[in-house]
Write a protein that holds these residues in place. Structure first.
Motif, PDB file in Angstrom:
ATOM      1  N   LYS A 530       0.795  -1.211   0.058  1.00  0.00           N
ATOM      2  CA  LYS A 530      -0.032   0.037   0.169  1.00  0.00           C
ATOM      3  C   LYS A 530       0.824   1.330   0.094  1.00  0.00           C
ATOM      4  O   LYS A 530       2.069   0.995   0.460  1.00  0.00           O
ATOM      5  CB  LYS A 530      -0.999  -0.143   1.153  1.00  0.00           C
ATOM      6  N   ARG A 681      -2.828   1.384   6.866  1.00  0.00           N
ATOM      7  CA  ARG A 681      -3.828   0.883   5.850  1.00  0.00           C
ATOM      8  C   ARG A 681      -5.032   1.796   6.053  1.00  0.00           C
ATOM      9  O   ARG A 681      -5.603   1.912   4.861  1.00  0.00           O
ATOM     10  CB  ARG A 681      -3.987  -0.590   6.125  1.00  0.00           C
ATOM     11  N   ASP A 685      -6.725   4.008   2.870  1.00  0.00           N
ATOM     12  CA  ASP A 685      -8.047   3.820   2.175  1.00  0.00           C
ATOM     13  C   ASP A 685      -8.779   4.980   2.426  1.00  0.00           C
ATOM     14  O   ASP A 685      -9.687   5.409   1.448  1.00  0.00           O
ATOM     15  CB  ASP A 685      -8.799   2.632   3.092  1.00  0.00           C
TER      16      ASP A 685
END
Length: 691
Positions: A530, A681, A685
């Motif tokens: 990511k 994370r 997002d």
């Protein structure tokens, strides 16, 4: 030369006063006197026939020969003839005849007088030749003896010049020693005040004397001024303030005294003294030394002499630091040609049994040379510990004996003040404490600010995104450690890690590099699946001066991990150590000062038994802590915690396992890394959804 001149001063007057010389001199004088008398008698007879006579007229203090008319048996000056005519005592025609004859005889007398002067010069020449002939036997004996004793072309040329000069200037030798001279306090003759000694010209100015059996000279010039280094020409002043110089006024400098050997001096002194560096380069390039006063290099120079250059062969050793060498090597073209050998001296030595013996020997020599108290075994051991502490590693010991000897002198003073001998370890510790007390005013003021709560440093409790880092300050050669609060905050964004110190222009380049390494660590650890979507800021709280170095980079990463994971960090542990992109903790400098600085703050606020410092494991070999710190560690009141990685450090600070990725690439649940990864994370997002 001095002996030969003294011999000639005694013997030449004896020769001139001897009967053979006086007899020859009398014959010459008699011959020339007769010739002069013949000339004058012939002229006198001729003018007497015309009623004139030769007499003398007083002009000031000098009586000059003059022609006088003879009237009634009396010599009358020619100037009084017109007066006698006016008084009627002399006929006008006779007066005119007298004046005409006077002018004629005056012209003839001028010719006769010139002939007598020529005779006088011939007499002086013959007398000079006679004197030279008489003195040459003595002079030749002295000169030939010197030639045999000191062979060589240059010596022979010089001695021949001396021979001719003595024979051409015999007047000073005609007087016996002591006549018409004053005596100096030691009884030796000297010229009258304001007069130069006529025999000074025969002196020998020994500006350098090296015996053939002597070792090569080693000269350490501590004050390399132009005269001290290259020599000078001194001036002799007279009563009117005028001055003069001759070859006897030449004075050698240390460069000439080191001929055939070595000259040592400090490079900075040679560069800053007027005229020294330029002349030193020229002398070393050509191998010839010219002795001249310094004012020769200025627009208005009074130097009239130019001594012959002296060929020299000398090795010059300059002492300076590395920066000075690099500067000269880069910008001084002649420097690399002249000074071709570079030798660097280490400030540290390997610690071994031989060095221990040498330390003891140096202390013994210092005690004997300066009449200090002797040092017992424990005192020597304490001095060794201090030397290791200055070196910064337990396997090394300092070679800066100047610093050690200062402590040794103060330890001796402490022992004498207490009326004790020999010097013990307690006296050495007291000397070190006194030295610290004289230098630690700034450190004391900082401690007071922390105690009063002006500078915020926590030594108990837990906080998220906050940790105590450690830094080292140095003031006037005294260095000490001090804690500093480092905080981190994290938010959504793409700015990455913001170094607030850099934004405020308070950060050095090495610290900036350390912050960039943190970004590399986070990318390598957490951004493989990511993107990093965060804006994090790091700050040294209440720091208003510049900071540099990367020893706080591990502290910053711990604070950042705490801010991302939400796990609090204990404030009882301070941290030092740099970090690389792989998360390895790297050694740093000043570890002893940092530990002792945080220990002092904890002791001031109260030891809890849980406080301590995290250090790189490689710095364990550098630990040389003060006795009070060692005692607190041994009692479990303070802790030294060496770590080799970020994982070990974060586990100590949070009490939570760091965690590693499993086979599926996920971190173990509940670990620090799992919490950080989950937060990153979530930020990614949110950022994606926001965009």
């Amino acid at each position: 030369m001095q002996s030969g001149i003294e011999f000639l001063r005694r013997r030449i007057p004896q020769v001139f006063e001897g009967e053979p010389f006086q007899r020859q001199k009398g014959r010459i004088v008699e011959r020339f006197t007769a010739r002069e008398k013949e000339l004058m008698d012939d002229f006198t007879r001729r003018i007497a026939k015309e009623q004139f006579a030769l007499g003398r007229m007083q002009v000031g203090a000098v009586a000059l020969p003059e022609i006088f008319p003879v009237l009634e048996g009396q010599m009358v000056p020619i100037e009084e003839v017109p007066k006698l005519v006016q008084e009627g005592k002399l006929d006008t025609g006779l007066a005119e005849d007298l004046e005409r004859k006077y002018d004629q005889f005056r012209q003839e007398f001028t010719v006769v007088y010139r002939k007598t002067l020529t005779l006088s010069r011939e007499l002086a020449s013959e007398m000079s030749y006679l004197e030279q002939e008489a003195a040459s036997v003595l002079v030749d004996g002295v000169i030939e003896e010197l030639k045999e004793k000191y062979p060589g072309v240059h010596m022979a040329e010089y001695l021949e010049e001396v021979r001719h000069h003595i024979l051409d200037n015999l007047d000073p030798f005609k007087e016996r020693e002591g006549e018409e001279e004053h005596e100096s306090p030691d009884g030796s003759p000297r010229p009258a005040p304001g007069e130069r000694d006529p025999f000074r010209v025969y002196g020998v100015n020994v500006i350098l004397a090296h015996g053939s059996g002597e070792a090569s000279p080693v000269i350490f010039e501590t004050t390399p001024t132009y005269p001290n280094l290259f020599g000078t020409i001194q001036r002799s002043y007279d009563a009117r303030g005028g001055y003069s110089s001759d070859f006897m006024d030449l004075r050698a400098g240390s460069l000439l005294r080191a001929d055939g050997g070595f000259l040592i001096m400090y490079a900075l002194d040679a560069l800053t003294e007027p005229g020294v560096w330029k002349t030193l380069k020229r002398t070393m390039n050509h191998g010839k030394l010219e002795i001249q006063p310094l004012d020769l290099f200025f627009a208005v120079s009074s130097a009239a002499m130019k001594p012959e250059p002296v060929e020299i062969k000398v090795k010059v050793i300059l002492i300076g630091d590395r920066d000075m060498y690099e500067l000269l090597y880069a910008y001084e073209e002649d420097f690399k040609k002249i000074f071709k050998v570079r030798a660097e001296f280490d400030e540290e030595m390997k610690m071994n049994d031989e060095v221990i013996l040498q330390y003891g020997g140096h202390l013994r020599k210092l005690s004997e040379d300066e009449k200090l108290c002797p040092f017992d075994r424990a005192a020597v051991a304490s001095m060794l510990e201090y030397g290791v502490r200055l070196a910064g590693r337990r396997s090394k010991i300092t070679a800066r004996f100047t610093d050690l000897f200062d402590v040794a002198r103060e330890a001796c003073y402490t022992a004498r003040e207490a009326g004790e001998t020999p010097v013990t370890a307690a006296h050495v510790r007291k000397a070190l404490e006194s030295k610290i007390e004289r230098h630690n005013l700034y450190e004391t003021k900082l401690s007071e600010l922390i105690q009063e709560g002006v500078l915020l440093i926590d030594t108990t409790g837990e906080r998220v995104g906050q940790l105590n880092g450690l830094s080292v300050s140095e003031i006037g050669g005294y260095s000490f450690g001090k804690p500093v609060r480092i905080t981190a905050s994290v938010a959504l964004g793409k700015a990455g890690i913001i170094n607030i110190e850099r934004e405020a222009n308070l950060s050095g380049r090495i610290h900036d590099k350390g912050v960039q390494i943190l970004s590399g660590f986070l990318r390598g650890k957490f951004a493989q699946d990511k993107p990093l979507s965060l804006s994090a800021s790091l700050c040294f709280e209440q720091s208003y001066s510049g900071i540099d170095g990367d020893s706080a980079s591990s502290t910053e990463i711990y604070a950042l991990l705490s801010a991302l994971s939400g796990l609090p960090l204990t404030q009882e542990i301070a941290v030092t150590g740099s970090v690389n992109q792989q998360g390895d903790i790297q050694p740093i400098g000043g570890v002893n000062q940092k530990i002792e600085g945080f220990f002092e703050i904890c002791r001031m606020k109260g030891l809890t038994g849980k406080q301590g410092v995290i250090i790189p494991i490689e710095n364990v070999e550098d630990l040389m802590l003060r006795d009070e710190v060692i005692e607190a560690v041994s009692k479990g009141q303070f802790h030294i915690l060496p770590v080799s990685s970020v994982s070990e450090g974060i586990e100590i600070l949070t009490g939570v396992r760091c965690g590693e990725r499993d086979a599926e690439g996920k971190f173990e649940e509940g670990t620090v890394c799992a919490l950080v990864d989950a937060r990153l994370r979530a930020l990614a997002d949110i950022q994606k959804e926001y965009e």
